[in-house]
Write an enzyme that holds these catalytic residues in place. Structure first.
Site, mmCIF file in Angstrom:
data_model
loop_
_atom_site.group_PDB
_atom_site.id
_atom_site.type_symbol
_atom_site.label_atom_id
_atom_site.label_comp_id
_atom_site.label_asym_id
_atom_site.label_seq_id
_atom_site.Cartn_x
_atom_site.Cartn_y
_atom_site.Cartn_z
ATOM 1 N N GLY A 1 3.907 -100.860 34.667
ATOM 2 C CA GLY A 1 4.311 -99.946 33.621
ATOM 3 C C GLY A 1 3.829 -98.522 33.811
ATOM 4 O O GLY A 1 3.743 -97.759 32.860
ATOM 5 N N ASN B 1 19.309 -105.987 41.185
ATOM 6 C CA ASN B 1 19.699 -106.514 39.885
ATOM 7 C C ASN B 1 20.740 -107.598 40.120
ATOM 8 O O ASN B 1 21.780 -107.348 40.714
ATOM 9 C CB ASN B 1 20.271 -105.412 38.994
ATOM 10 N N ARG C 1 23.014 -109.217 38.441
ATOM 11 C CA ARG C 1 23.947 -109.366 37.313
ATOM 12 C C ARG C 1 25.013 -108.288 37.425
ATOM 13 O O ARG C 1 24.916 -107.405 38.262
ATOM 14 C CB ARG C 1 23.180 -109.147 36.010
#
Lengths: 78, 463
Positions: free
Chosen positions: B167, B293, B295
């Site tokens: 993060g 990714n 998808r």
């Protein structure tokens, strides 16, 4: 008695996270600008702040409840 | 093994659910739309052949509830489940649950999702397939001297990260050995304090990078690419404007980039539509794989406009066990496409979300204009989900023409009753740097902070 209203529709939370204490409990002093809860709208968390000072009376709904714009979130006594 | 998908369950909402329904209907497939209690009147529910409520408004109790979705799909006698993007689209546990219930998952296998979803494993798979990755330390570094010698190998500036972190916390950029000597001990102390682990990780800092990604399709045996997209226009790491292709690439770099993407997709036996994301350094013309990714992506329509391929139909076909319907040499690129994301947010008030009722809707029509959305007049956009309400896509003979078409389409798009990001895009289409294709991933936020949007609005250029 004064009321704190939700400026936006969304989901209301009385604490910053499940591990945190509630922002205010009955009898707590509330100053102008104090955060009393969060409204989550479209994955964004908006802090709800008191616009008048007073003593915290109660939340009007449970944490995690859906709210509409203008709905009462909490009540203060003078 | 090939089977025919006859009944497709759509485990998503919003514009992508509408997009999947349109693709499935064109293929003669019966559609079953999942929805939460808050989404009973959404457009996808109205368009689908059947609809089923899977739970209350919060996504955790509906669109993210694996058991509820699998049960609803099973009860609806679905033979396949399309996850869309977001929610459970890259959740290997969901894929296993769908398959255990005897249905096909429209996407890659659970093992592929596990592998490519793990940053370290994905990086290793990329390196093994010959795909360049951001040069970095092989593993954790304990000593400052180790960091110094690694940095000398990979080249400055370097990014110092906590090995245990995530993060963005504790990330520092050192421009020189002198800076690294100062920062490494600070980073170690902070990593130890934050994560209880003072181990560091070092990688080359790509300054002002562009985000470029490659669309791939695979059938498990063969993989093809559908060229690249340029997605550097971002705010808070969210893409707001996407193009196909990337004008900043030379033909030689484009060919190399796309070939590496196909090599990686083929190496992992990829099934379905996927995207490989890269950072591109326009100064050195180097590209580095960052992640995959697994998808369909929000910005897939620009690729469809560029190539004429229906990516959603193709992913449904290969998930049924069919082979890819095209070979690489049949995939060509024509002109230039741009998509802008229309969000229910007020760009003049720090992008505050602004759900509500759509009181009037006017959609621009014409050659080269497409609007993927889930709106209708009178629709109440619920506050519980993402703020993306539509995507305006244009296709012109070149980038210049595409931007001109985008401007006129934006001027013809009216969504009354709520606030939207249309004013942001109207300002961007007139910006000289945007017109010159001179921006990168760190460009938009300073541009907004400098008051460019407000200034143009006050000049009355945007109504």
């Amino acid at each position: 008695m004064s009321q704190i209203l939700s400026p936006l529709p969304g989901t209301f939370y009385t604490q910053a996270s499940p591990e945190e204490p509630v922002y205010k409990a009955q009898g707590d002093a509330v100053a102008v600008g104090d955060t009393i809860g969060l409204v989550e709208v479209m994955k964004t968390f908006i802090e709800i702040k008191a616009e008048t000072a007073g003593t915290f009376a109660s939340y009007a709904l449970e944490s995690g409840a859906a709210v509409t714009a203008g709905q009462v979130l909490a009540e203060l006594t003078e | 093994m090939t089977m025919t998908i006859k009944r497709l369950f759509i485990a998503n909402r919003g514009e992508i659910a509408v997009r999947i329904i349109r693709a499935a209907k064109a293929m003669g497939i019966t559609t079953i739309q999942a929805h939460s209690e808050a989404d009973a009147d959404m457009l996808a529910v109205r368009l689908a052949d059947e609809a089923v409520c899977i739970g209350p408004a919060p996504a955790a109790k509906s669109y993210l509830d694996i058991a509820a979705i699998v049960e609803a799909a099973t009860r609806g006698k679905a033979d396949a489940v399309h996850p869309g993007y977001g929610f459970l689209a890259e959740n290997a546990g969901f894929v296993r649950a769908v398959e255990a219930a005897g249905m096909r998952f429209v996407g890659p296998s659970a093992d592929t999702i596990d592998r490519m979803g793990d940053k370290v494993a994905a990086r290793q798979a990329a390196e093994a397939a010959g795909v360049p990755v951001v040069p970095g330390s092989k593993g954790r570094l304990e000593a400052v001297e180790d960091a110094i010698s690694i940095a000398a190998e990979i080249g400055y500036p370097v990014m110092i990260k906590a090995a245990a972190g995530g993060g963005g916390k504790g990330i520092r950029i050192a421009q020189s050995e002198e800076e690294l000597r100062k920062m490494a001990p600070q980073a170690q102390a902070e990593a130890a304090a934050s994560f209880g682990d003072g181990g560091l990780y070092l990688e080359r800092a790509i300054q002002s990078p562009r985000h470029i990604e490659v669309q791939i399709l695979g059938d498990g045996e063969r993989a093809v690419h559908c060229f690249e997209r340029e997605c550097s226009m971002q705010r808070r790491r969210q893409k707001v404007w996407e193009e196909a292709g990337a004008e900043c690439l030379s033909e030689e770099t484009r060919t190399k980039l796309c070939q590496t993407a196909v090599a990686l997709a083929a190496a992992v036996g990829y099934v379905g539509a996927g995207t490989l994301e890269y950072l591109y350094d326009s100064v050195t013309a180097e590209f580095f794989f960052i992640e995959m990714n697994t998808r369909i992506q929000v910005e897939h329509p620009v690729t469809e406009m560029l190539t004429g391929i229906d990516l959603v139909q193709e992913m449904i076909r290969v998930s049924a066990g069919e082979k890819l319907s095209m070979t690489q040499d049949q995939i060509t690129r024509t002109g230039h496409a741009i998509e802008v994301r229309i969000n229910a947010e007020d760009p003049l008030m720090q992008f505050m979300p602004w759900p509500g009722q759509v009181t009037a809707l006017q959609i621009p029509q014409g050659d080269g204009i497409r609007f993927d959305h889930f709106l209708y007049e009178g629709y109440h956009i619920p506050p519980f989900y993402d703020s993306l309400i539509g995507k305006l896509i244009v296709h012109g003979k070149d980038r210049h023409e595409a931007i001109a078409l985008l401007k006129s389409a934006l001027q013809g798009l009216r969504i009354e009753g709520i606030k939207t990001t249309i004013p942001l895009h109207l300002a961007l289409v007139d910006d000289n740097q945007v017109l010159a294709d001179d921006f990168h991933t760190q460009w938009l936020e300073p541009w907004l902070a400098q008051g460019n949007l407000t200034a143009q609005t006050q000049k009355g250029e945007i109504q």
